[in-house]
Design an enzyme around this catalytic site. Structure first.
Site, PDB file in Angstrom:
ATOM      1  N   LYS A  87       0.850  -1.197   0.000  1.00  0.00           N
ATOM      2  CA  LYS A  87       0.000   0.000   0.000  1.00  0.00           C
ATOM      3  C   LYS A  87       0.886   1.247   0.000  1.00  0.00           C
ATOM      4  O   LYS A  87       1.757   1.401   0.859  1.00  0.00           O
ATOM      5  CB  LYS A  87      -0.872  -0.043   1.253  1.00  0.00           C
ATOM      6  CG  LYS A  87      -2.207   0.618   1.116  1.00  0.00           C
ATOM      7  CD  LYS A  87      -3.017   0.309   2.372  1.00  0.00           C
ATOM      8  CE  LYS A  87      -4.332   1.001   2.372  1.00  0.00           C
ATOM      9  NZ  LYS A  87      -5.002   0.858   3.654  1.00  0.00           N
TER      10      LYS A  87
HETATM   11  C1  E4P Z   1      -8.220   2.027   3.552  1.00  0.00           C
HETATM   12  O1  E4P Z   1      -7.527   1.138   3.131  1.00  0.00           O
HETATM   13  C2  E4P Z   1      -8.127   2.605   4.892  1.00  0.00           C
HETATM   14  O2  E4P Z   1      -7.514   1.659   5.733  1.00  0.00           O
HETATM   15  C3  E4P Z   1      -9.451   2.907   5.542  1.00  0.00           C
HETATM   16  O3  E4P Z   1     -10.551   2.500   4.768  1.00  0.00           O
HETATM   17  C4  E4P Z   1      -9.550   4.242   6.165  1.00  0.00           C
HETATM   18  O4  E4P Z   1     -10.805   4.359   6.757  1.00  0.00           O
HETATM   19  P1  E4P Z   1     -11.146   5.417   7.891  1.00  0.00           P
HETATM   20  O5  E4P Z   1     -11.490   6.708   7.243  1.00  0.00           O
HETATM   21  O6  E4P Z   1     -12.335   4.807   8.582  1.00  0.00           O
HETATM   22  O7  E4P Z   1      -9.949   5.515   8.786  1.00  0.00           O
END
Ligand code: E4P
Length: 218
Positions: A87
């Site tokens: 990522k």
């Molecule tokens: C995506 O891969 C992120 O980990 C995640 O969806 C972020 O979500 P949040 O806005 O609830 O922290």
């Protein structure tokens, strides 16, 4: 549409995996910190455990923000298990790193995407997944779902192969609308996945069926 769970919590991952509908996992540094996972050895062990529970794609995020650091980290992370997806944040060096990973065959998830312009760059760099953050867009009084719609249209028109991974999901309705608007994947907290099960008429109907059965069968 694929279903990923957005957590680093092993119990939640197991619970979702037991439903038989789980295709993968996304983590991020905040989710890892929430579970108290720190230090290289623990982080490595945690990712390996997640990858054993879920055979599908598991996103592990780089911490570096420079090209060289991201490449080193990405290679290390992708070596931990076959199903690790690296990522990478949507920043200038991140795009460079995505292009490099594409060249050397490492699969990626471009994270922290908030606009179609960013989504085009991620696709051009060959990202396997691109993660628009729906909930965080909604929090700023914009409509996250409009972004999914626009991205889906652009990707279809241009023939981009990058998969749209709707992230920052907050509710079952987000999941339904992401599916309707062309997301290839949703990554959700366990609560949102389980929330999809609920309908009051199902509960009322089941209670009636069981009561009627009991009337004649004791
Ligand atoms: C995506 O891969 C992120 O980990 C995640 O969806 C972020 O979500 P949040 O806005 O609830 O922290």
């Amino acid at each position: 549409m694929k279903f990923f769970i957005d957590t680093a919590n092993l119990d939640e991952i197991r619970e979702a995996a037991e439903l038989g509908i789980l295709d993968g996992v996304t983590t991020n540094p905040s989710l890892m910190a929430k579970e108290g996972i720190s230090g290289k050895a623990n982080i490595e062990k945690h990712y390996k455990t997640i990858c054993e529970i879920v055979p599908g794609d598991v996103s592990a995020e780089v911490i570096s923000t420079d090209f060289k650091g991201m490449v080193e980290e990405g290679k290390y992370l992708s070596g931990l298990a076959e199903n690790i997806i690296v990522k990478v944040p949507m920043i200038k060096d991140g795009v460079k790193a995505l292009s490099h990973f594409t060249e050397i065959g490492i699969e990626t998830n471009c994270t922290l995407v908030f606009s179609s312009a960013q989504a085009i760059l991620a696709a051009k760099a060959g990202a396997t997944y691109v993660s628009p953050f729906l909930g965080r867009i909604d929090d700023t009084n914009w409509d996250g779902m409009e972004l999914i719609k626009q991205m889906a249209e652009i990707y279809a028109v241009q023939g981009y192969e990058t998969e749209i991974l709707a992230a920052s999901i907050r509710s079952p309705m987000h999941i339904v609308q992401a599916a309707q608007n062309g997301a290839d994947v949703v990554t959700c907290p366990l609560k949102a996945i389980l929330g999809m099960l609920y309908h009051p008429l199902t509960d009322i109907g089941l209670a009636k069926f069981l009561a009627d059965y009991k009337k004649v069968n004791g």
